[in-house]
Write a protein that holds these residues in place. Structure first.
Motif, PDB file in Angstrom:
ATOM      1  N   TYR A 142       6.992   8.486   3.151  1.00  0.00           N
ATOM      2  CA  TYR A 142       5.984   8.583   2.604  1.00  0.00           C
ATOM      3  C   TYR A 142       6.218   8.356   0.777  1.00  0.00           C
ATOM      4  N   ASP A 143       5.336   7.729   0.128  1.00  0.00           N
ATOM      5  CA  ASP A 143       5.579   7.585  -1.284  1.00  0.00           C
ATOM      6  C   ASP A 143       5.426   8.869  -2.132  1.00  0.00           C
ATOM      7  N   ALA A 144       4.542   9.815  -1.754  1.00  0.00           N
ATOM      8  CA  ALA A 144       4.249  11.096  -2.058  1.00  0.00           C
ATOM      9  C   ALA A 144       3.600  12.227  -1.229  1.00  0.00           C
ATOM     10  N   ALA A 145       3.741  13.513  -1.821  1.00  0.00           N
ATOM     11  CA  ALA A 145       3.099  14.337  -0.883  1.00  0.00           C
ATOM     12  C   ALA A 145       2.120  15.225  -1.679  1.00  0.00           C
ATOM     13  N   ILE A 146       0.929  15.744  -1.310  1.00  0.00           N
ATOM     14  CA  ILE A 146       0.062  16.842  -1.809  1.00  0.00           C
ATOM     15  C   ILE A 146       0.298  18.028  -1.134  1.00  0.00           C
ATOM     16  N   LEU A 147       0.489  18.909  -1.814  1.00  0.00           N
ATOM     17  CA  LEU A 147       0.616  20.301  -0.925  1.00  0.00           C
ATOM     18  C   LEU A 147      -0.276  21.383  -1.535  1.00  0.00           C
ATOM     19  N   ASP A 148      -1.037  21.818  -0.641  1.00  0.00           N
ATOM     20  CA  ASP A 148      -2.122  23.086  -0.783  1.00  0.00           C
ATOM     21  C   ASP A 148      -1.051  24.475  -1.008  1.00  0.00           C
ATOM     22  N   VAL A 149      -1.526  25.215  -1.888  1.00  0.00           N
ATOM     23  CA  VAL A 149      -0.712  26.638  -2.002  1.00  0.00           C
ATOM     24  C   VAL A 149      -1.096  27.597  -0.706  1.00  0.00           C
ATOM     25  N   MET A 150      -2.063  27.550  -0.401  1.00  0.00           N
ATOM     26  CA  MET A 150      -2.513  28.584   0.674  1.00  0.00           C
ATOM     27  C   MET A 150      -2.620  27.842   2.092  1.00  0.00           C
ATOM     28  N   MET A 199       0.853  -1.127   0.029  1.00  0.00           N
ATOM     29  CA  MET A 199      -0.009  -0.134   0.095  1.00  0.00           C
ATOM     30  C   MET A 199       1.141   1.221  -0.091  1.00  0.00           C
ATOM     31  N   HIS A 200       0.548   2.036  -0.795  1.00  0.00           N
ATOM     32  CA  HIS A 200       1.255   3.344  -1.274  1.00  0.00           C
ATOM     33  C   HIS A 200       0.815   4.442   0.171  1.00  0.00           C
ATOM     34  N   ARG A 201       1.606   5.034   0.815  1.00  0.00           N
ATOM     35  CA  ARG A 201       1.424   6.218   1.795  1.00  0.00           C
ATOM     36  C   ARG A 201       1.597   7.650   1.230  1.00  0.00           C
ATOM     37  N   ILE A 202       0.364   8.111   1.124  1.00  0.00           N
ATOM     38  CA  ILE A 202       0.616   9.626   0.462  1.00  0.00           C
ATOM     39  C   ILE A 202       0.176  10.522   1.816  1.00  0.00           C
ATOM     40  N   LEU A 203       0.966  11.602   1.792  1.00  0.00           N
ATOM     41  CA  LEU A 203       0.681  12.802   2.747  1.00  0.00           C
ATOM     42  C   LEU A 203       0.091  13.878   2.102  1.00  0.00           C
TER      43      LEU A 203
END
Length: 227
Positions: A46-54, A1-5
């Protein structure tokens, strides 16, 4: 399972997104503050990160810059719809992809799956390497780049671009060619400025090698000599 932050201050975003991604063998962890997100990145793999700009404390651009000091983890940035400058700045700082808000979960899933495929090592038998004059060695299986004794740290997208160009020395790739190869979709709705930014980042990391050439009104080509 991939872990995403996911690092986004919208507390309502993470629960439904986590439920959706779980159906595709992905575990989503979340943080609403960059400081907490950075702590989790240091404590967990973690395998990937998702970042909001604000974001509070620091914006997504500063957060991306901070992460890139220590990690080449694939990063998707969430930007305001239609704000091209957000996308350009994010790519310049080392993000691998961007997605305008609001977005469909299935589109985010597709972006994550694409960057995970780029970052994954190949499963073939035996090392596949591209070797060039000047000591440049591109290992396609281990996804590493060496220049002499030095290791060149590249993001997954930067590596894919280098591998694409180096696999066909002196072939000219237009910006649309590159976008379609890297993103796997029509380039019509993607700002081609992204390619110029990506090439600029890659050139800086390859210095003093000068192996990626610009052909005016045509695109880019790899000028290295295989050995």
């Amino acid at each position: 399972m991939h872990r995403i932050l996911l690092i986004d201050d919208d507390e309502l975003l993470a629960p439904p997104l986590a439920s959706y991604l779980q159906r595709f063998d992905m575990q989503l962890d979340s943080a609403t503050r960059p400081s907490v997100g950075l702590e989790r990145l240091r404590a967990q793999a973690y395998d990937a990160a998702i970042l909001d700009v604000m974001l509070p404390e620091m914006d997504g651009f500063e957060l991306c810059r901070t992460i890139r000091k220590d990690s080449q983890i694939p990063i998707v940035m969430l930007t305001a719809r239609g704000d091209v400058m957000d996308r350009v700045v994010g790519l310049e700082l080392g993000a691998d992809d961007y997605l305008p808000k609001p977005f469909e979960p299935r589109e985010l899933l597709a972006r994550i799956q694409t960057i995970l495929r780029r970052a994954a090592p190949a499963n073939g038998h035996g090392a596949r390497q591209l070797r060039f004059e000047g000591g440049l060695v591109i290992d396609l299986d281990r996804r590493t780049v060496q220049c002499g004794a030095d290791t060149i740290e590249l993001t997954s997208t930067e590596f894919e671009l280098l591998a694409l160009l180096a696999a066909a020395p002196h072939k000219v790739f237009s910006r649309d060619d590159i976008l379609e190869k890297l993103r796997g979709q029509s380039a019509e709705d993607i700002h081609t400025r992204a390619v110029d930014i990506l090439v600029s980042r890659l050139r800086r990391k390859l210095e003093p090698l000068d192996c990626i050439k610009t052909l005016r009104n045509a695109g880019y080509t790899f000028a290295g000599v295989r050995v």
